[in-house]
Design a protein around this motif. Sequence first.
Motif, PDB file in Angstrom:
ATOM      1  N   ASN A  87      32.906  41.041  27.009  1.00 23.43           N
ATOM      2  CA  ASN A  87      33.385  40.638  28.490  1.00 23.43           C
ATOM      3  C   ASN A  87      34.791  39.965  28.362  1.00 23.43           C
ATOM      4  O   ASN A  87      35.356  40.256  29.232  1.00 23.43           O
ATOM      5  N   LYS A  88      34.887  39.083  27.465  1.00 21.89           N
ATOM      6  CA  LYS A  88      36.228  38.360  27.154  1.00 21.89           C
ATOM      7  C   LYS A  88      37.347  39.536  27.016  1.00 21.89           C
ATOM      8  O   LYS A  88      38.427  39.560  27.616  1.00 21.89           O
ATOM      9  N   ALA A  89      36.976  40.692  26.199  1.00 26.40           N
ATOM     10  CA  ALA A  89      37.832  41.459  26.027  1.00 26.40           C
ATOM     11  C   ALA A  89      38.040  42.496  27.468  1.00 26.40           C
ATOM     12  O   ALA A  89      39.289  42.816  27.543  1.00 26.40           O
ATOM     13  N   LEU A  90      37.069  42.758  28.092  1.00 28.64           N
ATOM     14  CA  LEU A  90      37.177  43.554  29.245  1.00 28.64           C
ATOM     15  C   LEU A  90      38.036  42.709  30.254  1.00 28.64           C
ATOM     16  O   LEU A  90      39.063  43.262  30.828  1.00 28.64           O
ATOM     17  N   ALA A  91      37.805  41.150  30.351  1.00 29.87           N
ATOM     18  CA  ALA A  91      38.567  40.457  31.231  1.00 29.87           C
ATOM     19  C   ALA A  91      40.046  40.516  30.800  1.00 29.87           C
ATOM     20  O   ALA A  91      40.953  40.645  31.605  1.00 29.87           O
ATOM     21  N   LYS A  92      40.679  40.642  29.604  1.00 24.69           N
ATOM     22  CA  LYS A  92      41.888  40.690  29.483  1.00 24.69           C
ATOM     23  C   LYS A  92      42.548  41.952  29.644  1.00 24.69           C
ATOM     24  O   LYS A  92      43.503  41.916  30.123  1.00 24.69           O
ATOM     25  N   MET A  93      41.774  43.012  29.465  1.00 26.02           N
ATOM     26  CA  MET A  93      41.969  44.421  30.040  1.00 26.02           C
ATOM     27  C   MET A  93      42.152  44.403  31.479  1.00 26.02           C
ATOM     28  O   MET A  93      43.486  44.947  31.771  1.00 26.02           O
ATOM     29  N   ILE A  94      41.464  43.912  32.245  1.00 24.08           N
ATOM     30  CA  ILE A  94      41.433  43.731  33.675  1.00 24.08           C
ATOM     31  C   ILE A  94      42.571  43.119  34.117  1.00 24.08           C
ATOM     32  O   ILE A  94      43.525  43.580  35.058  1.00 24.08           O
ATOM     33  N   ALA A  95      42.945  41.815  33.307  1.00 19.27           N
ATOM     34  CA  ALA A  95      44.129  41.187  33.686  1.00 19.27           C
ATOM     35  C   ALA A  95      45.350  41.986  33.240  1.00 19.27           C
ATOM     36  O   ALA A  95      46.485  41.960  33.993  1.00 19.27           O
ATOM     37  N   MET A  96      45.469  42.767  32.261  1.00 18.55           N
ATOM     38  CA  MET A  96      46.590  43.565  31.871  1.00 18.55           C
ATOM     39  C   MET A  96      46.882  44.549  32.731  1.00 18.55           C
ATOM     40  O   MET A  96      48.034  44.995  33.081  1.00 18.55           O
ATOM     41  N   ILE A  97      45.797  45.177  33.468  1.00 16.21           N
ATOM     42  CA  ILE A  97      45.972  46.188  34.318  1.00 16.21           C
ATOM     43  C   ILE A  97      46.655  45.784  35.554  1.00 16.21           C
ATOM     44  O   ILE A  97      47.526  46.438  36.290  1.00 16.21           O
ATOM     45  N   LYS A  98      46.216  44.795  35.900  1.00 12.65           N
ATOM     46  CA  LYS A  98      46.739  43.858  37.205  1.00 12.65           C
ATOM     47  C   LYS A  98      48.330  43.655  36.875  1.00 12.65           C
ATOM     48  O   LYS A  98      49.022  44.105  37.807  1.00 12.65           O
ATOM     49  N   GLU A  99      48.489  43.035  36.081  1.00 14.68           N
ATOM     50  CA  GLU A  99      49.917  42.866  35.389  1.00 14.68           C
ATOM     51  C   GLU A  99      50.725  43.863  35.397  1.00 14.68           C
ATOM     52  O   GLU A  99      51.904  44.076  36.084  1.00 14.68           O
ATOM     53  N   LYS A 100      50.546  45.175  35.026  1.00 16.34           N
ATOM     54  CA  LYS A 100      51.201  46.325  34.539  1.00 16.34           C
ATOM     55  C   LYS A 100      51.251  47.489  35.803  1.00 16.34           C
ATOM     56  O   LYS A 100      52.115  48.173  35.752  1.00 16.34           O
ATOM     57  N   THR A 101      50.189  47.357  36.608  1.00 21.94           N
ATOM     58  CA  THR A 101      50.256  48.337  37.668  1.00 21.94           C
ATOM     59  C   THR A 101      50.725  47.934  38.981  1.00 21.94           C
ATOM     60  O   THR A 101      50.537  46.855  39.535  1.00 21.94           O
ATOM     61  N   VAL A 102      51.457  48.914  39.506  1.00 22.66           N
ATOM     62  CA  VAL A 102      52.374  48.881  40.683  1.00 22.66           C
ATOM     63  C   VAL A 102      52.168  50.003  41.555  1.00 22.66           C
ATOM     64  O   VAL A 102      51.370  50.919  41.031  1.00 22.66           O
ATOM     65  N   ASP A 103      52.095  49.790  42.948  1.00 21.70           N
ATOM     66  CA  ASP A 103      51.637  50.625  43.847  1.00 21.70           C
ATOM     67  C   ASP A 103      50.285  51.323  43.819  1.00 21.70           C
ATOM     68  O   ASP A 103      50.250  52.555  43.858  1.00 21.70           O
ATOM     69  N   CYS A 104      49.237  50.460  43.450  1.00 20.50           N
ATOM     70  CA  CYS A 104      48.083  50.780  43.284  1.00 20.50           C
ATOM     71  C   CYS A 104      47.404  51.500  44.456  1.00 20.50           C
ATOM     72  O   CYS A 104      46.331  52.263  44.261  1.00 20.50           O
ATOM     73  N   GLU A 105      47.805  51.038  45.606  1.00 15.12           N
ATOM     74  CA  GLU A 105      47.104  51.781  46.745  1.00 15.12           C
ATOM     75  C   GLU A 105      47.304  53.263  46.825  1.00 15.12           C
ATOM     76  O   GLU A 105      46.650  53.984  47.600  1.00 15.12           O
ATOM     77  N   ASN A 106      48.084  53.754  46.302  1.00 16.63           N
ATOM     78  CA  ASN A 106      48.611  55.183  46.032  1.00 16.63           C
ATOM     79  C   ASN A 106      47.903  56.058  44.823  1.00 16.63           C
ATOM     80  O   ASN A 106      48.264  57.081  44.399  1.00 16.63           O
ATOM     81  N   LYS A 107      47.253  55.113  43.922  1.00 18.90           N
ATOM     82  CA  LYS A 107      46.868  55.576  42.648  1.00 18.90           C
ATOM     83  C   LYS A 107      45.624  55.686  42.522  1.00 18.90           C
ATOM     84  O   LYS A 107      44.663  54.713  43.156  1.00 18.90           O
ATOM     85  N   ILE A 108      44.645  56.511  41.665  1.00 16.84           N
ATOM     86  CA  ILE A 108      43.237  56.651  41.153  1.00 16.84           C
ATOM     87  C   ILE A 108      43.224  55.888  40.212  1.00 16.84           C
ATOM     88  O   ILE A 108      44.166  56.065  39.058  1.00 16.84           O
ATOM     89  N   LEU A 109      42.278  55.004  39.989  1.00 16.36           N
ATOM     90  CA  LEU A 109      41.879  54.504  38.360  1.00 16.36           C
ATOM     91  C   LEU A 109      40.644  55.183  38.154  1.00 16.36           C
ATOM     92  O   LEU A 109      39.756  55.332  39.036  1.00 16.36           O
TER      93      LEU A 109
END
Length: 278
Positions: free
Chosen positions: A207-229
């Motif tokens: 869970n802590k590793a997943l939390a770090k992954m989610i935080a990194m995705i938030k930090e690195k991703t731009v224009d998410c409204e036009n993207k599929i995850l």
Amino acid sequence: MNYKIVVDSCCDLPKEIAKDDHFSFAPLTLMVDDFSIIDDETFDQADFLKKVRESKNCPKSACPSPERYMNDFVGENLDVYVVTLSAELSGSYNSAQLGRNLYIEEGGTNNVHVFNSMSASCGEALIAMKVKELVEQGLAFDEVVAIAEEFTQHMKTYFVLESLETLRKNGRLTNLQAIIASALNIKPLMSAEGGKIVKLDQARGVNKALAKMIAMIKEKTVDCENKILAIAHCNCFERAEYVKSEISKLMKFKDIIIVDTAGVSSMYANEGGIIVTV
């Protein structure tokens, strides 16, 4: 102009899209000890994971032959787009390229382009889905290739593994590293950069590793409204739903899809593994 999207069996597409007649799957073969398993619609994930757990050896894979790919390039007035898993992880890309070269040498006239996904699993799926979207917008072959190649270059893939056994067996971790990581419940956060697997971070517990992954995705991703995850999971749907829920609280993507891993992706991710691509 007709079109076909050829993917190797590491491409984990949503089931409703995989049924589209424009898609063709080139299966890899998985080997666990003396067992040989075709990664197609007959793949039994539970049985495969059981065999991997019981084996002391690393599971292996064999890519489709150039001739197998070449057969998919035949047709009348056909644009063919091929998406393979990372050339750094498999010979599938080189096999598809050789199939293309053989097809041209034998007088084939259809347009054929091979994409090196520099990823796997749901990363391949996003590229294939992007190609389908562009083709159905009416873009010409060269335009589809150029835009999809650029899309591939900017795509990011992250993953967290429950088990390090496959990495230990294939030599990416020493026995000592694997034992220490297991004893301390250390879970690495990894990524596919340039098609190679790299470690980004680690944490005590999934869970802590997943939390770090989610935080990194938030930090690195731009224009998410036009993207599929895309989220791929290896026999851990609830974990994938948790990741989707947590990401949805922080970011508003165009869509978030969840897929189960087929054979090759299950071999890499192992049971409990989560892969996210955006």
